[in-house]
Scaffold this motif. Structure first.
Motif, mmCIF file in Angstrom:
data_model
loop_
_atom_site.group_PDB
_atom_site.id
_atom_site.type_symbol
_atom_site.label_atom_id
_atom_site.label_comp_id
_atom_site.label_asym_id
_atom_site.label_seq_id
_atom_site.Cartn_x
_atom_site.Cartn_y
_atom_site.Cartn_z
ATOM 1 N N LEU A 179 0.998 -1.126 0.066
ATOM 2 C CA LEU A 179 0.002 -0.179 0.386
ATOM 3 C C LEU A 179 0.552 1.276 0.457
ATOM 4 O O LEU A 179 1.963 1.374 0.651
ATOM 5 N N THR A 180 -0.018 2.535 -0.493
ATOM 6 C CA THR A 180 0.739 3.660 0.001
ATOM 7 C C THR A 180 -0.083 4.222 -0.059
ATOM 8 O O THR A 180 -0.781 4.686 0.389
ATOM 9 N N GLY A 181 0.761 5.621 1.291
ATOM 10 C CA GLY A 181 0.052 6.712 2.101
ATOM 11 C C GLY A 181 -0.186 7.575 1.769
ATOM 12 O O GLY A 181 -0.284 8.803 2.048
ATOM 13 N N LEU A 182 1.088 7.837 0.594
ATOM 14 C CA LEU A 182 1.424 9.403 0.656
ATOM 15 C C LEU A 182 2.312 8.731 -1.258
ATOM 16 O O LEU A 182 3.359 7.951 -1.625
ATOM 17 N N VAL A 183 1.250 9.528 -2.133
ATOM 18 C CA VAL A 183 2.577 10.270 -3.291
ATOM 19 C C VAL A 183 3.949 10.927 -3.363
ATOM 20 O O VAL A 183 3.543 12.330 -2.141
ATOM 21 N N LEU A 184 4.532 10.964 -4.029
ATOM 22 C CA LEU A 184 6.341 11.890 -3.099
ATOM 23 C C LEU A 184 6.460 12.334 -4.984
ATOM 24 O O LEU A 184 6.604 13.406 -4.658
ATOM 25 N N SER A 185 5.914 11.669 -6.295
ATOM 26 C CA SER A 185 6.244 13.061 -6.914
ATOM 27 C C SER A 185 4.865 12.666 -8.685
ATOM 28 O O SER A 185 3.879 11.900 -8.255
ATOM 29 N N SER A 186 4.631 13.893 -9.177
ATOM 30 C CA SER A 186 4.163 13.768 -10.396
ATOM 31 C C SER A 186 4.916 13.973 -11.523
ATOM 32 O O SER A 186 5.992 14.685 -11.631
ATOM 33 N N HIS A 218 5.381 3.977 10.651
ATOM 34 C CA HIS A 218 5.563 4.485 9.365
ATOM 35 C C HIS A 218 4.553 5.608 8.903
ATOM 36 O O HIS A 218 5.031 6.556 8.266
ATOM 37 N N LEU A 219 3.851 6.315 10.241
ATOM 38 C CA LEU A 219 3.212 7.534 10.391
ATOM 39 C C LEU A 219 4.441 8.836 10.368
ATOM 40 O O LEU A 219 4.617 9.622 9.532
ATOM 41 N N ARG A 220 5.143 8.477 11.248
ATOM 42 C CA ARG A 220 7.047 8.798 10.912
ATOM 43 C C ARG A 220 7.267 9.614 9.640
ATOM 44 O O ARG A 220 8.366 10.482 9.353
ATOM 45 N N LEU A 221 7.287 8.601 8.660
ATOM 46 C CA LEU A 221 8.152 8.569 7.658
ATOM 47 C C LEU A 221 7.185 9.483 6.668
ATOM 48 O O LEU A 221 7.935 9.541 6.246
ATOM 49 N N ARG A 222 6.328 8.539 6.892
ATOM 50 C CA ARG A 222 4.883 9.845 6.088
ATOM 51 C C ARG A 222 5.213 10.984 6.293
ATOM 52 O O ARG A 222 5.261 12.167 5.843
ATOM 53 N N SER A 246 8.283 13.165 7.678
ATOM 54 C CA SER A 246 9.477 13.056 7.047
ATOM 55 C C SER A 246 8.848 13.443 5.536
ATOM 56 O O SER A 246 9.789 14.326 5.124
ATOM 57 N N LEU A 247 8.741 12.641 4.692
ATOM 58 C CA LEU A 247 8.675 13.006 3.442
ATOM 59 C C LEU A 247 7.523 13.770 3.020
ATOM 60 O O LEU A 247 8.202 14.133 1.685
ATOM 61 N N LEU A 248 6.734 13.967 3.378
ATOM 62 C CA LEU A 248 5.737 14.833 3.460
ATOM 63 C C LEU A 248 6.000 15.796 3.312
ATOM 64 O O LEU A 248 6.565 17.798 2.424
ATOM 65 N N GLN A 249 7.148 16.560 4.520
ATOM 66 C CA GLN A 249 7.785 18.072 4.955
ATOM 67 C C GLN A 249 9.352 17.381 3.618
ATOM 68 O O GLN A 249 9.244 19.337 3.826
#
Length: 359
Positions: free
Chosen positions: A87-94, A236-240, A242-245
């Protein structure tokens, strides 16, 4: 900074990525200490191919990874090899992909169009290959990738059948330029910096940008196995977070030259910084409409909504053999793309950092 938050099940993580410009969120989060701000120690592992990424993620050798946008659904379905819920809870790029052809073939195709022999480049490829008694060979990075969807759309839009008229290979991104130079392929669809590198070496010419074929197509996501998420929801929340930031930081144009220097380092992409900025990270060159190559931040980019997941699943449909019903496709989208996790990430970052949610 207030670091009061829930306990994390695991704080040292192994995360996979490929030598691509859109690995930037992971690299930036490491280089700027964003992972550490969120209580994580992240060891980045450079992998050679998307199949390696998927296999190591499913087998537990990686905790999380940069992943092609269609792969969570295709891995859950079992269409990409190993079958396991991802699964993914965060798209990182388009965006960020382009179609590049061997330079001599590109020039010959342009000449054929100018003479009126054919009306577009895909038809010119068929003409050129037929003259040598073969079919054109194009490469993508994985059978189930946005790249494959883009190539198939591009060919179909110009009257070329993607299965009957063209031979397609899978080649890892970092091997694309060498495959073009040695004649293994006539062209490819890949992410940056491998289109720019081909141009710099004089072996390839970019003839179409991905966003010209499918504007703002989802490209890379944060992938984890469903089992890992269930066992490590707070990690997983902390990882998301971090990456959203990191994605938000990447969205600032003033940071792009700094990002290019980060990515160019030998232990990351190991390419000259000028091959990363301004075109791959910022705007396209060569007169291709001066459009942004990558988009990293914004609700419409980062939220893994089911509509975009369904577009990817439909785009992979011709390669599945047995098409999915509408109900099965929706169930797969709901299982593998989790907008609820994105909303949880926004709320957590707003509470912790006082960030404004992306508009």
């Amino acid at each position: 900074m207030n670091t009061t938050r829930s306990w994390a099940e695991k704080t040292t993580l192994d995360v996979g990525y490929l030598r691509l410009t859109d690995a930037a969120p992971f690299i930036v989060a490491c280089e700027l200490g964003i992972f550490e701000e969120h209580g994580l120690t992240v060891n980045l592992h450079q992998e050679i191919s998307w199949a390696n990424i998927r296999d190591k993620l499913v087998s537990g050798r990686l905790d999380a990874a940069q992943m092609l946008a269609p792969l969570p659904a295709m891995s859950t379905l079992g269409a990409s090899g190993l079958r396991a819920p991802v699964l993914t809870g965060l798209v990182l790029s388009s965006n960020g992909n382009a179609i590049t052809l061997n330079s001599s073939m590109s020039h010959e195709a342009t000449a054929l169009i100018a003479r009126g022999t054919v009306s577009n480049i895909p038809q010119a490829l068929i003409h050129i290959a037929a003259a040598r008694g073969s079919q054109p060979t194009l490469a993508t990075v994985h059978a189930f990738s946005t790249h494959t969807i883009l190539v198939r759309r591009w060919l179909s839009q110009h009257g070329v059948h993607p299965d009957r008229d063209v031979r397609t290979l899978v080649v890892p991104p970092s091997q694309m330029v060498d495959s073009l130079q040695t004649g293994i392929v006539d062209g490819y669809c890949v992410g940056e910096p491998w289109n720019t590198i081909a141009a710099v070496r004089g072996v390839g010419t970019t003839i179409a940008l991905g966003q010209q074929i499918w504007p703002d197509a989802p490209e890379k996501v944060l992938g984890v196995s469903a089992e890992w998420h269930d066992e490590h929801p707070h990690t997983h929340l902390r990882l998301r977070q971090s990456l959203l930031q990191a994605c938000g930081w990447l969205a600032e144009p003033d940071h792009l030259s700094q990002v290019a220097r980060m990515l160019a380092q030998p232990h990351y992409l190991d390419v000259p910084p000028e091959c990363l900025f301004p075109a791959p990270l910022g705007r396209s060159s060569d007169g291709l409409n001066d459009v942004v190559m990558h988009r990293f931040y914004g609700r419409e980019i980062n939220r893994p909504d089911h509509e975009r997941a369904l577009a990817l699943i439909r785009g992979c449909g011709d390669l599945l053999g047995t098409p999915l019903s509408a109900d099965a496709a929706l169930a797969l989208a709901q299982q593998s793309w989790r907008p609820d996790l994105y909303e949880q990430t926004l709320a957590a970052n707003a509470a912790l950092l006082g960030d404004v949610a992306p508009s």
